[in-house]
Scaffold this active site. Structure first.
Site, PDB file in Angstrom:
ATOM      1  N   LYS A   1     -22.560  32.970   7.995  1.00  0.00           N
ATOM      2  CA  LYS A   1     -23.517  33.938   8.546  1.00  0.00           C
ATOM      3  C   LYS A   1     -24.116  33.420   9.869  1.00  0.00           C
ATOM      4  O   LYS A   1     -24.157  34.146  10.854  1.00  0.00           O
ATOM      5  CB  LYS A   1     -24.653  34.215   7.543  1.00  0.00           C
ATOM      6  CG  LYS A   1     -24.170  34.792   6.214  1.00  0.00           C
ATOM      7  CD  LYS A   1     -25.319  35.107   5.278  1.00  0.00           C
ATOM      8  CE  LYS A   1     -26.126  33.882   4.839  1.00  0.00           C
ATOM      9  NZ  LYS A   1     -25.354  32.880   4.067  1.00  0.00           N
TER      10      LYS A   1
ATOM     11  N   ARG B   1     -32.643  38.811   0.756  1.00  0.00           N
ATOM     12  CA  ARG B   1     -31.758  38.184  -0.229  1.00  0.00           C
ATOM     13  C   ARG B   1     -32.274  38.350  -1.654  1.00  0.00           C
ATOM     14  O   ARG B   1     -31.813  37.635  -2.548  1.00  0.00           O
ATOM     15  CB  ARG B   1     -31.427  36.737   0.131  1.00  0.00           C
ATOM     16  CG  ARG B   1     -32.561  35.836   0.246  1.00  0.00           C
ATOM     17  CD  ARG B   1     -32.284  34.752   1.250  1.00  0.00           C
ATOM     18  NE  ARG B   1     -31.364  33.725   0.858  1.00  0.00           N
ATOM     19  CZ  ARG B   1     -30.791  32.891   1.745  1.00  0.00           C
ATOM     20  NH1 ARG B   1     -31.019  33.014   3.046  1.00  0.00           N
ATOM     21  NH2 ARG B   1     -30.001  31.955   1.352  1.00  0.00           N
TER      22      ARG B   1
ATOM     23  N   ARG C   1     -20.547  20.606   6.990  1.00  0.00           N
ATOM     24  CA  ARG C   1     -21.361  21.204   8.062  1.00  0.00           C
ATOM     25  C   ARG C   1     -22.242  20.153   8.746  1.00  0.00           C
ATOM     26  O   ARG C   1     -22.841  19.303   8.103  1.00  0.00           O
ATOM     27  CB  ARG C   1     -22.260  22.301   7.488  1.00  0.00           C
ATOM     28  CG  ARG C   1     -23.279  22.770   8.535  1.00  0.00           C
ATOM     29  CD  ARG C   1     -23.937  24.059   8.189  1.00  0.00           C
ATOM     30  NE  ARG C   1     -24.613  24.034   6.913  1.00  0.00           N
ATOM     31  CZ  ARG C   1     -25.121  25.124   6.336  1.00  0.00           C
ATOM     32  NH1 ARG C   1     -24.983  26.299   6.922  1.00  0.00           N
ATOM     33  NH2 ARG C   1     -25.730  25.037   5.177  1.00  0.00           N
TER      34      ARG C   1
ATOM     35  N   ARG D   1     -27.708  18.986   6.797  1.00  0.00           N
ATOM     36  CA  ARG D   1     -28.875  19.606   6.169  1.00  0.00           C
ATOM     37  C   ARG D   1     -29.131  19.017   4.790  1.00  0.00           C
ATOM     38  O   ARG D   1     -28.207  18.767   4.028  1.00  0.00           O
ATOM     39  CB  ARG D   1     -28.658  21.124   6.057  1.00  0.00           C
ATOM     40  CG  ARG D   1     -29.182  21.866   7.261  1.00  0.00           C
ATOM     41  CD  ARG D   1     -28.830  23.322   7.290  1.00  0.00           C
ATOM     42  NE  ARG D   1     -29.036  24.076   6.069  1.00  0.00           N
ATOM     43  CZ  ARG D   1     -28.832  25.386   5.968  1.00  0.00           C
ATOM     44  NH1 ARG D   1     -28.403  26.073   7.024  1.00  0.00           N
ATOM     45  NH2 ARG D   1     -29.030  26.014   4.834  1.00  0.00           N
TER      46      ARG D   1
ATOM     47  N   ARG E   1     -27.765  26.680  -5.170  1.00  0.00           N
ATOM     48  CA  ARG E   1     -27.838  27.796  -4.220  1.00  0.00           C
ATOM     49  C   ARG E   1     -26.809  28.875  -4.579  1.00  0.00           C
ATOM     50  O   ARG E   1     -27.077  30.069  -4.434  1.00  0.00           O
ATOM     51  CB  ARG E   1     -27.615  27.281  -2.793  1.00  0.00           C
ATOM     52  CG  ARG E   1     -28.825  26.509  -2.259  1.00  0.00           C
ATOM     53  CD  ARG E   1     -28.482  25.671  -1.055  1.00  0.00           C
ATOM     54  NE  ARG E   1     -28.099  26.443   0.097  1.00  0.00           N
ATOM     55  CZ  ARG E   1     -27.402  25.939   1.135  1.00  0.00           C
ATOM     56  NH1 ARG E   1     -27.041  24.668   1.139  1.00  0.00           N
ATOM     57  NH2 ARG E   1     -27.099  26.710   2.143  1.00  0.00           N
TER      58      ARG E   1
HETATM   59  P1  AP5 Z   1     -22.674  28.634   8.496  1.00  0.00           P
HETATM   60  O1  AP5 Z   1     -22.432  29.609   9.584  1.00  0.00           O
HETATM   61  O2  AP5 Z   1     -23.699  27.580   8.697  1.00  0.00           O
HETATM   62  O3  AP5 Z   1     -22.915  29.420   7.099  1.00  0.00           O
HETATM   63  P2  AP5 Z   1     -24.157  30.258   6.584  1.00  0.00           P
HETATM   64  O4  AP5 Z   1     -23.613  31.426   5.825  1.00  0.00           O
HETATM   65  O5  AP5 Z   1     -25.117  30.533   7.696  1.00  0.00           O
HETATM   66  O6  AP5 Z   1     -24.738  29.203   5.564  1.00  0.00           O
HETATM   67  P3  AP5 Z   1     -26.224  28.813   5.233  1.00  0.00           P
HETATM   68  O7  AP5 Z   1     -26.120  27.606   4.325  1.00  0.00           O
HETATM   69  O8  AP5 Z   1     -27.058  28.643   6.461  1.00  0.00           O
HETATM   70  O9  AP5 Z   1     -26.689  30.034   4.432  1.00  0.00           O
HETATM   71  P4  AP5 Z   1     -27.796  30.090   3.433  1.00  0.00           P
HETATM   72  O10 AP5 Z   1     -27.890  31.549   3.246  1.00  0.00           O
HETATM   73  O11 AP5 Z   1     -27.641  29.308   2.189  1.00  0.00           O
HETATM   74  O12 AP5 Z   1     -28.974  29.294   4.180  1.00  0.00           O
HETATM   75  P5  AP5 Z   1     -30.221  29.785   5.005  1.00  0.00           P
HETATM   76  O13 AP5 Z   1     -30.331  28.907   6.183  1.00  0.00           O
HETATM   77  O14 AP5 Z   1     -30.229  31.257   5.191  1.00  0.00           O
HETATM   78  O15 AP5 Z   1     -21.260  27.945   8.144  1.00  0.00           O
HETATM   79  C1  AP5 Z   1     -21.162  26.905   7.180  1.00  0.00           C
HETATM   80  C2  AP5 Z   1     -20.132  25.856   7.658  1.00  0.00           C
HETATM   81  O16 AP5 Z   1     -18.836  26.458   7.664  1.00  0.00           O
HETATM   82  C3  AP5 Z   1     -20.367  25.332   9.098  1.00  0.00           C
HETATM   83  O17 AP5 Z   1     -20.069  23.958   9.152  1.00  0.00           O
HETATM   84  C4  AP5 Z   1     -19.384  26.131   9.962  1.00  0.00           C
HETATM   85  O18 AP5 Z   1     -18.951  25.386  11.101  1.00  0.00           O
HETATM   86  C5  AP5 Z   1     -18.247  26.382   8.979  1.00  0.00           C
HETATM   87  N1  AP5 Z   1     -17.575  27.656   9.209  1.00  0.00           N
HETATM   88  C6  AP5 Z   1     -18.139  28.851   9.528  1.00  0.00           C
HETATM   89  N2  AP5 Z   1     -17.188  29.797   9.639  1.00  0.00           N
HETATM   90  C7  AP5 Z   1     -16.004  29.188   9.349  1.00  0.00           C
HETATM   91  C8  AP5 Z   1     -14.658  29.633   9.286  1.00  0.00           C
HETATM   92  N3  AP5 Z   1     -14.309  30.915   9.558  1.00  0.00           N
HETATM   93  N4  AP5 Z   1     -13.690  28.737   8.965  1.00  0.00           N
HETATM   94  C9  AP5 Z   1     -14.028  27.439   8.715  1.00  0.00           C
HETATM   95  N5  AP5 Z   1     -15.275  26.956   8.763  1.00  0.00           N
HETATM   96  C10 AP5 Z   1     -16.253  27.825   9.074  1.00  0.00           C
HETATM   97  O19 AP5 Z   1     -31.402  29.470   3.959  1.00  0.00           O
HETATM   98  C11 AP5 Z   1     -31.735  28.145   3.597  1.00  0.00           C
HETATM   99  C12 AP5 Z   1     -32.862  28.178   2.584  1.00  0.00           C
HETATM  100  O20 AP5 Z   1     -34.031  28.812   3.185  1.00  0.00           O
HETATM  101  C13 AP5 Z   1     -32.595  28.993   1.312  1.00  0.00           C
HETATM  102  O21 AP5 Z   1     -31.916  28.241   0.343  1.00  0.00           O
HETATM  103  C14 AP5 Z   1     -34.040  29.365   0.887  1.00  0.00           C
HETATM  104  O22 AP5 Z   1     -34.680  28.282   0.279  1.00  0.00           O
HETATM  105  C15 AP5 Z   1     -34.718  29.625   2.229  1.00  0.00           C
HETATM  106  N6  AP5 Z   1     -34.595  31.046   2.636  1.00  0.00           N
HETATM  107  C16 AP5 Z   1     -33.952  31.535   3.735  1.00  0.00           C
HETATM  108  N7  AP5 Z   1     -34.028  32.872   3.779  1.00  0.00           N
HETATM  109  C17 AP5 Z   1     -34.741  33.251   2.667  1.00  0.00           C
HETATM  110  C18 AP5 Z   1     -35.127  34.494   2.133  1.00  0.00           C
HETATM  111  N8  AP5 Z   1     -34.806  35.660   2.737  1.00  0.00           N
HETATM  112  N9  AP5 Z   1     -35.836  34.514   0.977  1.00  0.00           N
HETATM  113  C19 AP5 Z   1     -36.187  33.382   0.359  1.00  0.00           C
HETATM  114  N10 AP5 Z   1     -35.821  32.148   0.800  1.00  0.00           N
HETATM  115  C20 AP5 Z   1     -35.102  32.082   1.940  1.00  0.00           C
END
Ligand code: AP5
Length: 217
Positions: A13, A88, A127, A160, A171
């Site tokens: 994402k 989410r 990552r 991270r 997660r």
């Molecule tokens: P990346 O693009 O970083 O993936 P992502 O989907 O953004 O993963 P996140 O871990 O950031 O998502 P998340 O939803 O768990 O975390 P968030 O930060 O929102 O890609 C991942 C890896 O794969 C990278 O190394 C990249 O290079 C590689 N990659 C990408 N595309 C690829 C491809 N096509 N082929 C190969 N490799 C590829 O949330 C973190 C925390 O914050 C949550 O756990 C929660 O505690 C809190 N939080 C955030 N939002 C909320 C909410 N709305 N409500 C409550 N808590 C929340």
């Protein structure tokens, strides 16, 4: 365009949000990034969020919804936005619909990035994120030229806290329980479009942009 990206942790994402938001010329709003910036600055919000994030749990809805309400009220989001990581939970989705209705508008489309759990685990374990500019790298799939250093800004890369194996497993459980139901929620509104998010990053971007074309993107 008002767009939401949904998909499991590690689906790509954050990676796709950057390209798709640039293509649509809208701000990218990532709740994870906002929480991480608050954690780094040790703000009251960051102190509160950290305990949930480190455990792989969601930050409580009320806290998250208030934060997004403030962000969407900023002028740069008036004509469109890309939300990454919000909503989410079903209460967050209902709150977003209500908030946008108050603004006299609504979501145009929800783009689901589809990948399986094994790929998620491979992606998250490799990552690395840049301290300087936030660029996301992967040690195997998208490595920088020099190990541990960002090609774009020369910043230091870090892993991270919540990418540890046991936190990733939690997660994924939380995603299946709390976030996956949004696929049905937005499907019922006729706003959901899913794409295969496996394969090279640029191929996924092309699929995303193609999918958004029929929604005016
Ligand atoms: P990346 O693009 O970083 O993936 P992502 O989907 O953004 O993963 P996140 O871990 O950031 O998502 P998340 O939803 O768990 O975390 P968030 O930060 O929102 O890609 C991942 C890896 O794969 C990278 O190394 C990249 O290079 C590689 N990659 C990408 N595309 C690829 C491809 N096509 N082929 C190969 N490799 C590829 O949330 C973190 C925390 O914050 C949550 O756990 C929660 O505690 C809190 N939080 C955030 N939002 C909320 C909410 N709305 N409500 C409550 N808590 C929340």
């Amino acid at each position: 365009m008002r767009l939401v990206l949904v998909g499991p942790p590690g689906a790509g994402k954050g990676t796709q949000a950057e390209f798709v938001a640039a293509h649509l010329a809208v701000p990218k709003i990532s709740t994870g990034d906002i929480f991480r910036a608050n954690v780094a600055a040790s703000t009251p919000l960051g102190v509160k969020a950290k305990q949930y994030m480190d455990a792989g749990q969601l930050v409580p809805d009320e806290v998250t919804i208030n934060m997004v309400r403030d962000r969407l009220a900023e002028p740069d989001a008036a004509d469109g936005f890309l939300l990454d990581g919000f909503p989410r939970t079903t209460p967050q989705a209902v709150a977003l619909d209500k908030l946008l209705a108050e603004f006299g508008t609504g979501l145009d489309v929800v783009l689901e990035l589809v990948v399986d759990d094994d790929e998620v685990i491979r992606r998250l374990s490799g990552r690395r994120t840049c301290h300087g500019c936030g660029r996301i790298w992967h040690v195997e799939y998208d490595p920088p030229q020099r190990e541990g250093v960002c090609d774009r800004c020369g910043g230091k890369l870090f892993q991270r806290e919540d990418d540890r194996a046991e936190t990733v497993a939690e997660r994924l459980r939380v995603y299946a329980r709390d976030t996956a139901p949004l696929v049905d929620y937005y499907g019922a509104q006729g706003k959901l479009v899913g794409i295969d998010a496996t394969g090279p990053v640029e191929d996924v971007t092309t699929r995303a942009i193609d999918a958004l074309r029929s929604y005016g993107g």
